[in-house]
Scaffold this active site. Structure first.
Site, PDB file in Angstrom:
ATOM      1  N   HIS A   1       1.740   5.030  -0.012  1.00  0.00           N
ATOM      2  CA  HIS A   1       1.957   4.440  -1.458  1.00  0.00           C
ATOM      3  C   HIS A   1       2.020   5.950  -2.288  1.00  0.00           C
ATOM      4  O   HIS A   1       2.806   5.966  -3.196  1.00  0.00           O
ATOM      5  CB  HIS A   1       0.256   4.117  -2.006  1.00  0.00           C
ATOM      6  CG  HIS A   1      -0.397   2.794  -1.236  1.00  0.00           C
ATOM      7  ND1 HIS A   1      -1.550   2.761  -0.464  1.00  0.00           N
ATOM      8  CD2 HIS A   1       0.291   1.692  -1.152  1.00  0.00           C
ATOM      9  CE1 HIS A   1      -1.693   1.650  -0.450  1.00  0.00           C
ATOM     10  NE2 HIS A   1      -0.709   0.720  -0.694  1.00  0.00           N
TER      11      HIS A   1
ATOM     12  N   LYS B   1     -11.421 -11.456  -2.763  1.00  0.00           N
ATOM     13  CA  LYS B   1     -10.863 -10.817  -1.707  1.00  0.00           C
ATOM     14  C   LYS B   1     -11.786  -9.503  -1.576  1.00  0.00           C
ATOM     15  O   LYS B   1     -12.113  -8.682  -2.366  1.00  0.00           O
ATOM     16  CB  LYS B   1      -9.621 -10.122  -2.325  1.00  0.00           C
ATOM     17  CG  LYS B   1      -8.456  -9.776  -1.065  1.00  0.00           C
ATOM     18  CD  LYS B   1      -7.335  -9.674  -1.551  1.00  0.00           C
ATOM     19  CE  LYS B   1      -6.591  -8.779  -0.593  1.00  0.00           C
ATOM     20  NZ  LYS B   1      -5.066  -8.507  -1.195  1.00  0.00           N
TER      21      LYS B   1
ATOM     22  N   ARG C   1       8.578  -1.753   2.977  1.00  0.00           N
ATOM     23  CA  ARG C   1       8.611  -1.148   4.269  1.00  0.00           C
ATOM     24  C   ARG C   1       9.688  -2.093   5.187  1.00  0.00           C
ATOM     25  O   ARG C   1      10.385  -1.361   5.880  1.00  0.00           O
ATOM     26  CB  ARG C   1       7.306  -1.233   4.824  1.00  0.00           C
ATOM     27  CG  ARG C   1       6.355  -0.243   4.030  1.00  0.00           C
ATOM     28  CD  ARG C   1       4.918  -0.649   4.514  1.00  0.00           C
ATOM     29  NE  ARG C   1       4.867  -1.961   3.744  1.00  0.00           N
ATOM     30  CZ  ARG C   1       3.275  -2.368   3.845  1.00  0.00           C
ATOM     31  NH1 ARG C   1       2.322  -1.536   4.174  1.00  0.00           N
ATOM     32  NH2 ARG C   1       3.220  -3.576   2.943  1.00  0.00           N
TER      33      ARG C   1
ATOM     34  N   SER D   1      -2.444  -0.175   4.636  1.00  0.00           N
ATOM     35  CA  SER D   1      -3.901  -0.060   4.474  1.00  0.00           C
ATOM     36  C   SER D   1      -4.662  -0.901   5.442  1.00  0.00           C
ATOM     37  O   SER D   1      -5.863  -0.370   6.012  1.00  0.00           O
ATOM     38  CB  SER D   1      -4.120  -0.299   3.020  1.00  0.00           C
ATOM     39  OG  SER D   1      -3.540   0.520   1.905  1.00  0.00           O
TER      40      SER D   1
HETATM   41  P1  ADP Z   1      -1.090  -5.625  -1.881  1.00  0.00           P
HETATM   42  O1  ADP Z   1      -2.197  -5.801  -1.699  1.00  0.00           O
HETATM   43  O2  ADP Z   1      -0.647  -6.039  -3.237  1.00  0.00           O
HETATM   44  O3  ADP Z   1      -0.032  -5.904  -0.856  1.00  0.00           O
HETATM   45  P2  ADP Z   1      -0.797  -2.727  -1.242  1.00  0.00           P
HETATM   46  O4  ADP Z   1      -1.994  -1.666  -1.691  1.00  0.00           O
HETATM   47  O5  ADP Z   1      -1.049  -2.998   0.213  1.00  0.00           O
HETATM   48  O6  ADP Z   1      -1.086  -3.946  -2.204  1.00  0.00           O
HETATM   49  O7  ADP Z   1       0.520  -2.040  -1.484  1.00  0.00           O
HETATM   50  C1  ADP Z   1       0.982  -1.498  -2.816  1.00  0.00           C
HETATM   51  C2  ADP Z   1       2.367  -1.506  -2.529  1.00  0.00           C
HETATM   52  O8  ADP Z   1       2.752  -0.618  -1.913  1.00  0.00           O
HETATM   53  C3  ADP Z   1       3.243  -2.694  -2.221  1.00  0.00           C
HETATM   54  O9  ADP Z   1       4.277  -2.769  -2.768  1.00  0.00           O
HETATM   55  C4  ADP Z   1       3.531  -2.311  -0.749  1.00  0.00           C
HETATM   56  O10 ADP Z   1       4.617  -2.875  -0.157  1.00  0.00           O
HETATM   57  C5  ADP Z   1       3.582  -0.680  -0.872  1.00  0.00           C
HETATM   58  N1  ADP Z   1       3.305  -0.032   0.251  1.00  0.00           N
HETATM   59  C6  ADP Z   1       2.150  -0.078   0.952  1.00  0.00           C
HETATM   60  N2  ADP Z   1       2.263   0.843   2.125  1.00  0.00           N
HETATM   61  C7  ADP Z   1       3.365   1.265   1.930  1.00  0.00           C
HETATM   62  C8  ADP Z   1       4.291   2.448   2.884  1.00  0.00           C
HETATM   63  N3  ADP Z   1       3.666   2.789   4.016  1.00  0.00           N
HETATM   64  N4  ADP Z   1       5.281   2.558   2.548  1.00  0.00           N
HETATM   65  C9  ADP Z   1       5.994   2.258   1.345  1.00  0.00           C
HETATM   66  N5  ADP Z   1       5.334   1.285   0.517  1.00  0.00           N
HETATM   67  C10 ADP Z   1       4.107   0.869   0.610  1.00  0.00           C
END
Ligand code: ADP
Length: 153
Positions: A18, A42, A91, A129
């Site tokens: 992120h 959630k 990703r 995450s």
């Molecule tokens: P959500 O619950 O909406 O999936 P996340 O917090 O998991 O939210 O992710 C938010 C954004 O960050 C999403 O667009 C996700 O694809 C991106 N993201 C998460 N991890 C990575 C990573 N390792 N590299 C690039 N983008 C990421």
């Protein structure tokens, strides 16, 4: 009008993936609103306030980054923030398929909004995450996958 992007997510917790997407998007926008989606149904591992405080700490030296929590539709937050851009990270091809539907539906609801995708750096593309939470739940050390300054407790 300043160019503002909304970066929505759960950020449970913020990872290096992120952080990298936000930093790489900074030159494109005047302001990036990191928007923590609050969904009562959630269950998250880390409380809302903690997730928000961590992001604020990591971007303390970056005046373009603002952190908010929100409920409801992301497009409604975009309206509120006067933002025409939603930022998302990609990703994998699975991410793409999922994101395509959301982005197309968001555009169908609010035509002025464009979703901007940034491809993950290869070395960060395995970080999620979900896996970080699993490591923490099982007593492992996930500090290598989150920005410095975030102590996962
Ligand atoms: P959500 O619950 O909406 O999936 P996340 O917090 O998991 O939210 O992710 C938010 C954004 O960050 C999403 O667009 C996700 O694809 C991106 N993201 C998460 N991890 C990575 C990573 N390792 N590299 C690039 N983008 C990421």
């Amino acid at each position: 009008m300043p160019k503002t992007a909304v970066f929505p997510g759960s950020f449970d917790p913020l990872t290096l993936g992120h952080e990298s997407i936000i930093r790489r998007a900074l030159p494109l926008f005047d302001e990036i609103v990191v928007a923590i989606g609050i969904n009562a149904e959630k269950k998250t591992l880390f409380p809302d306030e903690k997730r928000k405080a961590w992001i604020e700490k990591v971007f303390a030296g970056e005046p373009k980054v603002k952190v908010v929590s929100y409920t409801g539709l992301t497009i409604d937050l975009c309206r509120k923030m006067n933002s025409n851009y939603i930022l998302r990270g990609l990703r994998t091809s699975a991410d793409f398929e999922f994101e395509r539907g959301i982005a197309q539906m968001n555009k169908a609801m609010l035509n002025s909004v464009e979703t901007i995708f940034i491809l993950s750096s290869p070395e960060l593309s395995a970080i999620t995450s979900t896996i970080v939470r699993d490591i923490v739940r099982n007593g492992g050390d996930a500090s290598a996958f989150v920005p410095k300054g975030i102590v996962l407790k």
